[in-house]
Design an enzyme around this catalytic site. Structure first.
Site, PDB file in Angstrom:
ATOM      1  N   LYS A 226      40.889  41.111  47.564  1.00 54.38           N
ATOM      2  CA  LYS A 226      39.846  41.502  48.505  1.00 54.38           C
ATOM      3  C   LYS A 226      40.298  42.656  49.390  1.00 54.38           C
ATOM      4  O   LYS A 226      41.483  42.955  49.526  1.00 54.38           O
ATOM      5  CB  LYS A 226      39.393  40.296  49.326  1.00 54.38           C
ATOM      6  CG  LYS A 226      38.662  39.284  48.443  1.00 54.38           C
ATOM      7  CD  LYS A 226      37.881  38.251  49.199  1.00 54.38           C
ATOM      8  CE  LYS A 226      37.055  37.414  48.210  1.00 54.38           C
ATOM      9  NZ  LYS A 226      36.283  36.370  48.878  1.00 54.38           N
ATOM     10  N   ARG A 260      41.327  30.218  44.434  1.00 53.41           N
ATOM     11  CA  ARG A 260      40.535  30.986  43.461  1.00 53.41           C
ATOM     12  C   ARG A 260      41.157  32.372  43.299  1.00 53.41           C
ATOM     13  O   ARG A 260      41.242  33.131  44.265  1.00 53.41           O
ATOM     14  CB  ARG A 260      39.089  31.085  43.962  1.00 53.41           C
ATOM     15  CG  ARG A 260      38.117  31.787  43.036  1.00 53.41           C
ATOM     16  CD  ARG A 260      36.725  31.828  43.679  1.00 53.41           C
ATOM     17  NE  ARG A 260      35.736  32.409  42.784  1.00 53.41           N
ATOM     18  CZ  ARG A 260      35.464  33.709  42.703  1.00 53.41           C
ATOM     19  NH1 ARG A 260      36.137  34.564  43.469  1.00 53.41           N
ATOM     20  NH2 ARG A 260      34.543  34.154  41.869  1.00 53.41           N
TER      21      ARG A 260
END
Length: 286
Positions: A226, A260
């Protein structure tokens, strides 16, 4: 920082399956059956490529494969339900045929979730926390699917404190799930790293994420590749997997149960060290 014990417990899933959480980190592998996801868009757009990558991640140590058919990156082009389903349902059906791995569907649409569970998915992973289409909670309740309720700050005013905002949003998500009849044992919570949170907010959330466990549910977390991870290391690496693994370890130490990720081996090995340390602190041999 102190090492925080994960919530743990047995996560009840669809089709009579369940997953024991707690002692070791559970890895959820990301499978984007999309042309435009921020990390690997277009790489697994065909059924064959998507299934092959899913099987590879399972072999590498993923317990769950999370399959999405619509990019959730900021500015992504929306797709309709029919296109989302066209992308993911054949992948789920083929993966069920050739593997007994646990399958999660990354969707906020109730009808897509229903069809995905019918096709063999075990978990519904909703990035809107059942607040965009509350009927998705009814699908979870009727099918017995596991339900991940994620926090997001998109399209609303947030509270100034990152944890207060977690409670504010996720309590509403839990109200929706409970009203629909979803069992507590089927629910996990995701603090939603990167979803309408700037770099400092994400890092503060990383440090304080264990506070979200006060809501009473296991945590599923996703920081993989991210923007805030790239920002923290100070360069525009499109696949900052070493930095991601560092965040995964920190989150495990803060009590997260499910992690995840895109790169399974890097995070698997880093998390193995975190879990070995936890066992050693408890006086157990590894």
């Amino acid at each position: 920082m102190d090492v925080i014990s994960p919530r743990g417990g047995t996560w009840k899933l669809a089709h009579g399956r369940s997953l024991v959480l707690g002692e070791t980190a559970t890895i959820m592998g990301v499978l984007n059956a999309t042309p435009d996801s921020f990390s690997d868009g277009g790489r697994y757009a065909s059924v064959g490529a998507a299934v092959a990558e899913s099987l590879r991640m399972v072999e590498q140590g993923a317990s769950i494969i999370d399959i999405g058919g619509e990019s959730t990156r900021p500015g992504a082009t929306p797709v309709d339900a029919a296109e989302e389903q066209r992308r993911i349902l054949p992948v789920i059906e083929e993966l069920v045929r050739c593997s007994d791995c646990l399958i999660s569907v990354d969707t906020y649409r109730a009808e897509t979730a229903r069809l995905a569970v019918e096709a063999g998915a075990h978990i519904i992973n909703d990035v809107h926390g059942a607040q965009r289409e509350p009927a998705i909670a009814e699908v979870a309740a009727k099918t017995g699917a596991g339900l991940c309720l994620m926090h997001t700050g998109r399209d609303r005013d947030k509270l100034a404190d990152v944890i207060e905002d977690q409670f504010h949003f996720l309590r509403r998500s839990l109200e929706i799930a409970k009203a629909a009849g979803v069992e507590d044992e089927a629910i996990v919570l995701d603090p939603g790293f990167g979803f309408a949170k700037d770099g400092p907010e994400n890092l503060i959330l990383l440090a304080r994420v264990h506070e979200v466990m006060a809501l009473g549910y296991p945590l599923l977390v996703g920081t993989s590749r991210k923007r805030f991870v790239r920002g923290a290391i100070g360069r525009a690496d499109p696949e900052p997997d070493i930095a991601t693994a560092a965040t995964s370890v920190l989150l495990r130490e803060r009590g997260a149960d499910v992690i995840r990720v895109h790169n399974v081996p890097a995070n698997r090995d880093a998390l193995a060290i975190a879990d070995a340390m936890r066992r050693a602190l408890k006086g157990e041999r590894w």
